[in-house]
Design a protein around this motif. Structure first.
Motif, PDB file in Angstrom:
ATOM      1  N   THR A  24       0.847  -1.170   0.000  1.00 32.55           N
ATOM      2  CA  THR A  24       0.000   0.000   0.000  1.00 32.55           C
ATOM      3  C   THR A  24       0.885   1.223   0.000  1.00 32.55           C
ATOM      4  N   LYS A  25       0.600   2.155  -0.863  1.00 31.35           N
ATOM      5  CA  LYS A  25       1.366   3.396  -0.919  1.00 31.35           C
ATOM      6  C   LYS A  25       0.878   4.323   0.180  1.00 31.35           C
ATOM      7  N   THR A  26       1.807   5.016   0.796  1.00 29.29           N
ATOM      8  CA  THR A  26       1.438   5.998   1.805  1.00 29.29           C
ATOM      9  C   THR A  26       1.775   7.380   1.283  1.00 29.29           C
ATOM     10  N   THR A  27       1.069   8.345   1.791  1.00 26.27           N
ATOM     11  CA  THR A  27       1.283   9.730   1.403  1.00 26.27           C
ATOM     12  C   THR A  27       1.890  10.463   2.583  1.00 26.27           C
ATOM     13  N   ALA A  28       3.038  11.083   2.352  1.00 26.77           N
ATOM     14  CA  ALA A  28       3.680  11.867   3.397  1.00 26.77           C
ATOM     15  C   ALA A  28       2.819  13.079   3.718  1.00 26.77           C
ATOM     16  N   VAL A  29       2.918  13.549   4.955  1.00 26.79           N
ATOM     17  CA  VAL A  29       2.111  14.685   5.381  1.00 26.79           C
ATOM     18  C   VAL A  29       2.394  15.905   4.511  1.00 26.79           C
ATOM     19  N   SER A  30       3.619  16.063   4.037  1.00 25.26           N
ATOM     20  CA  SER A  30       3.961  17.217   3.206  1.00 25.26           C
ATOM     21  C   SER A  30       3.242  17.205   1.857  1.00 25.26           C
ATOM     22  N   ALA A  31       2.789  16.037   1.429  1.00 29.67           N
ATOM     23  CA  ALA A  31       2.084  15.918   0.154  1.00 29.67           C
ATOM     24  C   ALA A  31       0.567  15.936   0.319  1.00 29.67           C
ATOM     25  N   GLN A  36      -7.212  16.878   4.058  1.00 31.43           N
ATOM     26  CA  GLN A  36      -6.950  15.462   4.318  1.00 31.43           C
ATOM     27  C   GLN A  36      -6.296  15.298   5.693  1.00 31.43           C
ATOM     28  N   LYS A  37      -5.332  16.160   6.008  1.00 32.18           N
ATOM     29  CA  LYS A  37      -4.669  16.107   7.310  1.00 32.18           C
ATOM     30  C   LYS A  37      -5.674  16.381   8.423  1.00 32.18           C
ATOM     31  N   THR A 115       1.933  10.265   8.153  1.00 31.33           N
ATOM     32  CA  THR A 115       1.534   9.908   6.785  1.00 31.33           C
ATOM     33  C   THR A 115       0.026   9.695   6.815  1.00 31.33           C
ATOM     34  N   ASP A 116      -0.528   9.314   5.690  1.00 27.91           N
ATOM     35  CA  ASP A 116      -1.966   9.050   5.659  1.00 27.91           C
ATOM     36  C   ASP A 116      -2.343   7.770   6.390  1.00 27.91           C
ATOM     37  N   SER A 117      -1.335   7.006   6.838  1.00 28.68           N
ATOM     38  CA  SER A 117      -1.627   5.768   7.564  1.00 28.68           C
ATOM     39  C   SER A 117      -0.817   5.624   8.854  1.00 28.68           C
ATOM     40  N   LEU A 118      -0.234   6.722   9.328  1.00 28.57           N
ATOM     41  CA  LEU A 118       0.585   6.685  10.530  1.00 28.57           C
ATOM     42  C   LEU A 118       0.432   8.011  11.285  1.00 28.57           C
ATOM     43  N   VAL A 119      -0.022   7.903  12.547  1.00 26.98           N
ATOM     44  CA  VAL A 119      -0.278   9.093  13.358  1.00 26.98           C
ATOM     45  C   VAL A 119       0.279   8.884  14.757  1.00 26.98           C
ATOM     46  N   LEU A 120       0.970   9.908  15.261  1.00 26.77           N
ATOM     47  CA  LEU A 120       1.493   9.895  16.617  1.00 26.77           C
ATOM     48  C   LEU A 120       0.565  10.738  17.487  1.00 26.77           C
ATOM     49  N   TYR A 121       0.047  10.125  18.548  1.00 26.43           N
ATOM     50  CA  TYR A 121      -0.872  10.802  19.459  1.00 26.43           C
ATOM     51  C   TYR A 121      -0.234  10.843  20.844  1.00 26.43           C
ATOM     52  N   THR A 122      -0.111  12.034  21.402  1.00 30.16           N
ATOM     53  CA  THR A 122       0.461  12.209  22.734  1.00 30.16           C
ATOM     54  C   THR A 122      -0.584  12.870  23.615  1.00 30.16           C
ATOM     55  N   PHE A 123      -0.694  12.399  24.858  1.00 28.85           N
ATOM     56  CA  PHE A 123      -1.732  12.936  25.740  1.00 28.85           C
ATOM     57  C   PHE A 123      -1.219  13.105  27.157  1.00 28.85           C
ATOM     58  N   SER A 124      -1.939  13.943  27.887  1.00 27.86           N
ATOM     59  CA  SER A 124      -1.744  14.118  29.311  1.00 27.86           C
ATOM     60  C   SER A 124      -3.133  14.106  29.937  1.00 27.86           C
ATOM     61  N   VAL A 125      -3.299  13.342  31.007  1.00 28.23           N
ATOM     62  CA  VAL A 125      -4.600  13.233  31.672  1.00 28.23           C
ATOM     63  C   VAL A 125      -4.405  13.222  33.180  1.00 28.23           C
ATOM     64  N   GLU A 126      -5.485  13.492  33.874  1.00 22.29           N
ATOM     65  CA  GLU A 126      -5.583  13.262  35.309  1.00 22.29           C
ATOM     66  C   GLU A 126      -6.606  12.153  35.484  1.00 22.29           C
TER      67      GLU A 126
END
Length: 171
Positions: A24-31, A36-37, A115-126
């Motif tokens: 599967t082809k992925t699309t870089a965020v810059s493209a 879409q982002k 990318t269109d198939s890879l996302v980094l999610y960072t969180f802080s919670v109580e």
């Protein structure tokens, strides 16, 4: 004889042609188009909101459905140990089994589309919990990172890291 020569010729031509790329082809965020982002960010935001709602229900099976159960899955636990999918499930199931209630209050989040198939999610919670013994505890600082990968059209966490300060008793 002509059929054998033709077959050998076709076989040789097939062996010398480049392999077809079935990945599967992925699309870089810059493209990506900004729309879409933003759509991907909204998908992840909705997904983690649902995830934290399931955490509050203390339903380990549903919570773990947000993670990809493969040998490649990795987790870094709050105590610094590494684990796989089963270890993360056991650790959280053990914790959930001691709780009567749990509330999760997000304090900060960052969604970084890679990318269109890879996302980094960072969180802080109580987190505020009432144990089955009746004792109330508070986790003032819990932070984590989830790496989401789009697999068969669905976002799944393929990496999870959590850091937390020790809980404090609430009077």
């Amino acid at each position: 004889m002509l059929a054998v020569i033709t077959a050998l010729f076709l076989f040789a031509a097939g062996c010398s042609s480049p392999a077809k790329d079935n990945d599967t082809k992925t699309t870089a965020v810059s493209a990506m188009a900004p729309e879409q982002k933003q759509a991907i960010e909204q998908e992840i935001s909705s997904l983690v909101k649902e995830f934290f709602q399931q955490v509050e229900k203390l339903d380990i099976e549903t919570c773990m459905s947000y993670f990809e159960n493969t040998p490649d899955f990795q987790a870094v636990n709050p105590d610094g140990t590494f684990g796989d999918y089963d270890a993360l499930k056991k650790l959280n199931a053990d914790g959930f089994s001691q709780m009567k209630t749990l509330s999760v209050v997000p304090t900060k989040e960052a969604i970084r589309v890679l990318t269109d198939s890879l996302v980094l999610y960072t969180f802080s919670v109580e987190q505020d919990a009432t144990l089955k013994t009746g004792q109330k505890i508070k986790y003032e600082h819990v932070a984590g990172t989830m790496l989401f990968t789009k697999i068969n059209g669905a976002w799944k966490a393929t990496f999870y890291q959590e850091s937390a300060s020790a809980p404090v008793a609430v009077k």
